[in-house]
Design an enzyme around this catalytic site. Structure first.
Site, PDB file in Angstrom:
ATOM      1  N   GLU A   8      -4.121   0.257   2.790  1.00 18.92           N
ATOM      2  CA  GLU A   8      -3.422   0.325   4.077  1.00 18.92           C
ATOM      3  C   GLU A   8      -2.969   1.741   4.423  1.00 18.92           C
ATOM      4  O   GLU A   8      -2.778   2.063   5.585  1.00 18.92           O
ATOM      5  CB  GLU A   8      -2.206  -0.612   4.068  1.00 18.92           C
ATOM      6  CG  GLU A   8      -1.519  -0.750   5.410  1.00 18.92           C
ATOM      7  CD  GLU A   8      -0.508  -1.878   5.437  1.00 18.92           C
ATOM      8  OE1 GLU A   8       0.475  -1.758   6.184  1.00 18.92           O
ATOM      9  OE2 GLU A   8      -0.687  -2.883   4.725  1.00 18.92           O
ATOM     10  N   ASP A 115      -0.829  -3.977   2.155  1.00 15.28           N
ATOM     11  CA  ASP A 115       0.445  -4.528   1.697  1.00 15.28           C
ATOM     12  C   ASP A 115       0.388  -6.053   1.725  1.00 15.28           C
ATOM     13  O   ASP A 115      -0.168  -6.647   2.650  1.00 15.28           O
ATOM     14  CB  ASP A 115       1.595  -4.050   2.595  1.00 15.28           C
ATOM     15  CG  ASP A 115       1.836  -2.550   2.481  1.00 15.28           C
ATOM     16  OD1 ASP A 115       1.392  -1.959   1.480  1.00 15.28           O
ATOM     17  OD2 ASP A 115       2.462  -1.988   3.389  1.00 15.28           O
ATOM     18  N   ASP A 117       1.964  -8.621   2.694  1.00 16.28           N
ATOM     19  CA  ASP A 117       2.894  -9.302   3.575  1.00 16.28           C
ATOM     20  C   ASP A 117       2.114  -9.782   4.798  1.00 16.28           C
ATOM     21  O   ASP A 117       0.882  -9.661   4.858  1.00 16.28           O
ATOM     22  CB  ASP A 117       4.055  -8.389   3.981  1.00 16.28           C
ATOM     23  CG  ASP A 117       3.592  -7.107   4.664  1.00 16.28           C
ATOM     24  OD1 ASP A 117       2.397  -6.987   5.019  1.00 16.28           O
ATOM     25  OD2 ASP A 117       4.431  -6.202   4.856  1.00 16.28           O
ATOM     26  N   TYR A 329       7.430  -2.803  -3.934  1.00 12.30           N
ATOM     27  CA  TYR A 329       7.240  -2.944  -2.493  1.00 12.30           C
ATOM     28  C   TYR A 329       8.579  -3.255  -1.818  1.00 12.30           C
ATOM     29  O   TYR A 329       9.269  -4.206  -2.198  1.00 12.30           O
ATOM     30  CB  TYR A 329       6.240  -4.069  -2.224  1.00 12.30           C
ATOM     31  CG  TYR A 329       5.799  -4.179  -0.792  1.00 12.30           C
ATOM     32  CD1 TYR A 329       5.189  -3.098  -0.157  1.00 12.30           C
ATOM     33  CD2 TYR A 329       5.977  -5.352  -0.078  1.00 12.30           C
ATOM     34  CE1 TYR A 329       4.778  -3.193   1.163  1.00 12.30           C
ATOM     35  CE2 TYR A 329       5.570  -5.460   1.244  1.00 12.30           C
ATOM     36  CZ  TYR A 329       4.968  -4.364   1.857  1.00 12.30           C
ATOM     37  OH  TYR A 329       4.565  -4.465   3.169  1.00 12.30           O
TER      38      TYR A 329
END
Length: 616
Positions: A8, A115, A117, A329
């Site tokens: 990312e 990431d 999420d 994170y």
């Protein structure tokens, strides 16, 4: 076999490459200045030694928009709630798109290192779509999705060797949120701007956001409560006793009343007694509980309180520390450590530090110092609580905010692995007439976690003299006193973050951005008062919220309250869990905003008149 890996961020690509390649990779420039390509070899279970190319994106690489015929001024704003939308490559990131397509041409698999999420999952899907432009053989079945929460070597190796699938339910939730934000934001922004420009009240664009306006609403509501506050007098009975050359003040168990005559009557009844009696004395163990494992919201709130950082500054600093491989994170709702996590090994790495190393050593060596961390109620099942991953000497962290955040994360982690602070609370109860009064004293016997978590204080108070149950005491003073209620304090960023979190406005990862946006748009301003910063609405922000509040929307529909956004966040979770579809959630949400839009357009004169009241 060829595997294309895409991270990312460039910094993540570099760190993961270093781990997977063992430091043996070659670098190639790409068409994008900041997104290099790294070539190396890595052995994947079941596939043997593979040729690997690692590259990166910089966040989302596509954008959602309306076709050109729906540009501002070409259609009525309300049409945007039904207009077609398109997802296309972000014009500023075409070079990244092309690089992914080029590198994917010979790839057998695509490994997504975004990431872990909601947004990272959606970015992963965007990467797949870009890769398919160069290799039509790639599909969802060709995607490997490593799940990782920090950049420690063994953790990254395990993630690479045990990839999962791209979660399309999460991708659909993001697309639903993006479409709601686009449709509602664009339609109301155009409507508001057109109305206020025609009335010659503003020149600039007045931007509406489904999260920003409820956030602004919290600030306005607090400001009005402070401004409109009218103090009210109250009365209470105050007493004190002297013993062993010590004067002890006792507080009235009934606290206070707003009726002076009633308090005076009680006081006069007490005055019939010339002395008081100690009804009882209790001494009980008490504890000051160590903190829960660290979540994103707690990080933002504490950094605002302890360091006067904005939520965005705190999250930006934490993100940099994560990208450097120093902390886990920083976007997580989880406030419990997984049982398999080796907490003691993390503690061990910090025994070398000159500031907290002695305390870390005591957790490893002194019986009773180490304590199992508390368990909160939240587990997003994606990331553990924020914690240090590698030991770093603070002197080597040159950025002041990052240095403060790193030290805070370490101290918070060590505090979580400690025992609670302990002490004794002594309470003496005084009977005078028919009224009861109490005095208390605290004796702290073990500071424990407070020795390392220096952001909190808990200290002993002056100890009570040796009162004995049943003893008669003479009152040194006894009188009726007057007080008055105090106004609420103006909003602080810590309180605003807590309100947003409690009301489902945004997510742990986006709260900071919403606050930052309404500040950028001049809807709020931050003002320093003493040692703290308060948040105040500007005339523009005040006018907008009051204008919307003047419109009589139906129950549970408000453009300045959290109801609609909270409902959307709930639907997004249902999409992720498979209990709702994107189509249903979108249809239900847009239907509510359509009703609000129609009423706003119908009552625009009311909106304008209310807005005028707050403009100088």
């Amino acid at each position: 076999m060829k595997v294309l890996c895409v991270a990312e961020k460039p910094s993540i690509a570099k760190e993961v490459t270093s781990v997977l390649s063992g430091g043996r990779s070659t670098r190639r420039d790409s068409r994008s200045k900041y997104n290099a390509n790294f070539d190396f070899k890595f052995t994947f279970p079941g596939h043997g030694l593979c040729d690997v190319t690692m590259t990166s994106v910089t966040g989302h690489i596509t954008s959602m928009d309306f076709p050109a015929e729906y540009a501002w001024g070409r259609v009525p704003p309300g049409r945007l709630l039904d207009a077609p939308v398109k997802i296309q490559p972000d014009k500023s990131k075409l070079a990244i798109h092309q690089n992914i397509a080029n590198e994917a041409r010979s790839a057998n698999y695509l490994m997504i290192w975004t990431d872990c999420d909601r947004e990272g999952e959606a970015i992963g899907y965007e990467i797949l779509e870009a890769a398919k432009k160069g290799n039509t053989r790639l599909s969802l079945s060709s995607v490997w999705r490593p799940h990782f929460s920090h950049l420690e070597k063994n953790h990254i190796l395990s993630a690479a060797r045990n990839p999962q699938n791209l979660n399309m339910k999460t991708v659909e939730a993001v697309h639903c949120r993006q479409e709601v934000d686009l449709r509602v934001g664009a339609s109301f922004t155009r409507l508001l701007t057109d109305i206020l420009r025609r009335s010659k009240l503003v020149d600039e664009i007045v931007s509406y956001g489904t999260c920003q306006f409820p956030t602004l609403g919290f600030v306005v509501d607090r400001y009005k409560r402070v401004k409109n506050f009218v103090p009210e007098k109250f009365w209470y009975i105050s007493t004190s006793v002297e013993k062993s050359n010590q004067t002890v003040s006792f507080s009235w168990a009934k606290t206070h009343f707003f009726d002076r005559l009633f308090v005076v009557m009680l006081y006069e009844e007490c005055m019939k007694s010339t002395h008081g009696t100690i009804k009882g004395v209790t001494r009980k163990p008490t504890s000051n509980f160590k903190p829960f494992p660290l979540t994103t919201v707690s990080l933002q709130k504490d950094c605002a309180t302890y360091f006067k950082m904005s939520a965005k500054e705190a999250l930006d600093a934490a993100e940099k520390l994560y990208q450097s491989g120093w902390i886990s994170y920083p976007r997580t709702e989880t406030d419990m450590f997984p049982p398999e996590m080796d907490l003691r090994s993390i503690i061990q790495t910090h025994t070398q530090d000159s500031r907290w190393g002695h305390y870390a050593t005591s957790l490893m060596t002194v019986d009773g110092k180490y304590g199992i961390p508390r368990k909160g109620r939240n587990n997003d099942k994606s990331h553990p609580p924020i914690h240090p991953v590698k030991y770093v000497n603070l002197e080597t962290i040159t950025n002041d905010k990052q240095r403060k955040v790193y030290e805070y994360v370490v101290r918070r982690f060590l505090a979580c692995c400690s025992t609670d602070a302990k002490g004794f609370q002594t309470v003496a109860e005084l009977q005078w007439g028919n009224e009861t009064f109490r005095a208390s004293g605290l004796e702290v016997t073990e500071k424990n976690y407070l020795d390392v978590y220096t952001y909190r204080t808990w200290s002993s108070t002056e100890q009570l003299p040796p009162f004995v149950a049943g003893e008669r005491v003479n009152l040194k003073s006894a009188e009726v006193k007057e007080g008055k209620t105090s106004p609420p304090n103006h909003m602080t960023e810590t309180e605003l973050i807590a309100l947003m979190d409690a009301n489902g406005i945004g997510t742990d990862a986006t709260i900071a951005e919403h606050i930052h946006k309404i500040e950028q748009r001049s809807y709020i301003t931050k003002k320093k008062t003493g040692k703290s910063h308060i948040i105040l609405p500007t005339e523009l922000g005040m006018g907008l919220i009051e204008a919307f509040s003047s419109i009589s929307f139906a129950n549970n529909i408000s453009l300045s309250k959290p109801f609609l956004r909270k409902r959307l966040e709930s639907l997004l979770k249902e999409i992720e869990e498979g209990r709702a579809t994107k189509e249903f959630s979108l249809r239900e949400t847009i239907s509510l905003y359509k009703n609000a839009f129609a009423l706003t357009a119908e009552e625009q004169s009311v909106l304008v008149n209310e807005f005028k009241k707050f403009q100088t």
